[in-house]
Write an enzyme that holds these catalytic residues in place. Structure first.
Site, PDB file in Angstrom:
ATOM      1  N   HIS A   1      52.788  65.216  49.043  1.00 44.07           N
ATOM      2  CA  HIS A   1      54.137  65.552  49.727  1.00 44.07           C
ATOM      3  C   HIS A   1      55.103  64.849  48.931  1.00 44.07           C
ATOM      4  O   HIS A   1      56.105  65.272  48.435  1.00 44.07           O
ATOM      5  CB  HIS A   1      54.215  65.310  51.062  1.00 44.07           C
ATOM      6  CG  HIS A   1      53.413  66.441  52.001  1.00 44.07           C
ATOM      7  ND1 HIS A   1      52.376  66.712  52.174  1.00 44.07           N
ATOM      8  CD2 HIS A   1      54.118  67.586  52.741  1.00 44.07           C
ATOM      9  CE1 HIS A   1      52.077  67.449  52.996  1.00 44.07           C
ATOM     10  NE2 HIS A   1      53.273  68.283  53.041  1.00 44.07           N
TER      11      HIS A   1
ATOM     12  N   HIS B   1      49.833  58.630  55.726  1.00 40.20           N
ATOM     13  CA  HIS B   1      49.673  57.824  54.602  1.00 40.20           C
ATOM     14  C   HIS B   1      50.101  56.513  54.803  1.00 40.20           C
ATOM     15  O   HIS B   1      50.978  56.002  55.553  1.00 40.20           O
ATOM     16  CB  HIS B   1      50.899  58.501  53.528  1.00 40.20           C
ATOM     17  CG  HIS B   1      50.423  59.765  53.055  1.00 40.20           C
ATOM     18  ND1 HIS B   1      49.272  60.034  52.168  1.00 40.20           N
ATOM     19  CD2 HIS B   1      50.646  61.137  52.958  1.00 40.20           C
ATOM     20  CE1 HIS B   1      49.184  61.102  51.617  1.00 40.20           C
ATOM     21  NE2 HIS B   1      50.028  61.885  52.159  1.00 40.20           N
TER      22      HIS B   1
END
Length: 133
Positions: A42, A91
């Site tokens: 992303h 993440h």
């Protein structure tokens, strides 16, 4: 240029994920997601999309204010997407930073090739004009 940059970024992300094979954080996850963690896809995609859009739109915006808005919106979106991935617990911060660096490398390479191609086309056009005149 836009499609090539996005496609190349996705391919580079897949290669890097397979190379590093870093597992995702297993604490404070707000959503479930599979796959490797490093680098953040992303973050890479956001940096690539907004970076290339800014590059392509820059020359079409004549005012300094308009260019400032373009860059500001791009930066805000890139950071918001990166921060959201950390917030969601999918993440580590280093995954986001790694994604930004990988994408920065990729779009710099893509822009250099694009500029080289444009210059080459321009020089060929000039040579044809000189030959005809």
């Amino acid at each position: 240029m836009f499609a090539a940059a996005i496609t190349g970024s996705a391919i580079l992300n897949g290669i890097l994920k397979q190379f590093f094979q870093r597992v995702r954080p297993d604490f404070h996850r707000l959503i479930d997601i599979e796959g490797y963690s490093f680098p953040s896809g992303h973050a890479m995609n956001a940096f690539t999309v907004y970076g290339i859009l800014s590059f392509l739109l820059w020359r079409h915006i004549p005012s300094r204010f308009g260019r400032g808005v373009l860059i500001s919106v791009s930066i805000i979106m890139i950071l918001a997407i990166g921060i959201s991935r950390i917030y969601l617990g999918v993440h580590y911060p280093s995954d986001i930073i790694g994604g930004y660096f990988a994408s920065g490398f990729w779009i710099t390479t893509a822009i250099l090739f694009f500029q080289y191609y444009q210059e080459k086309r321009y020089n060929k056009k000039k040579q044809r004009e000189k030959g005809i005149a």
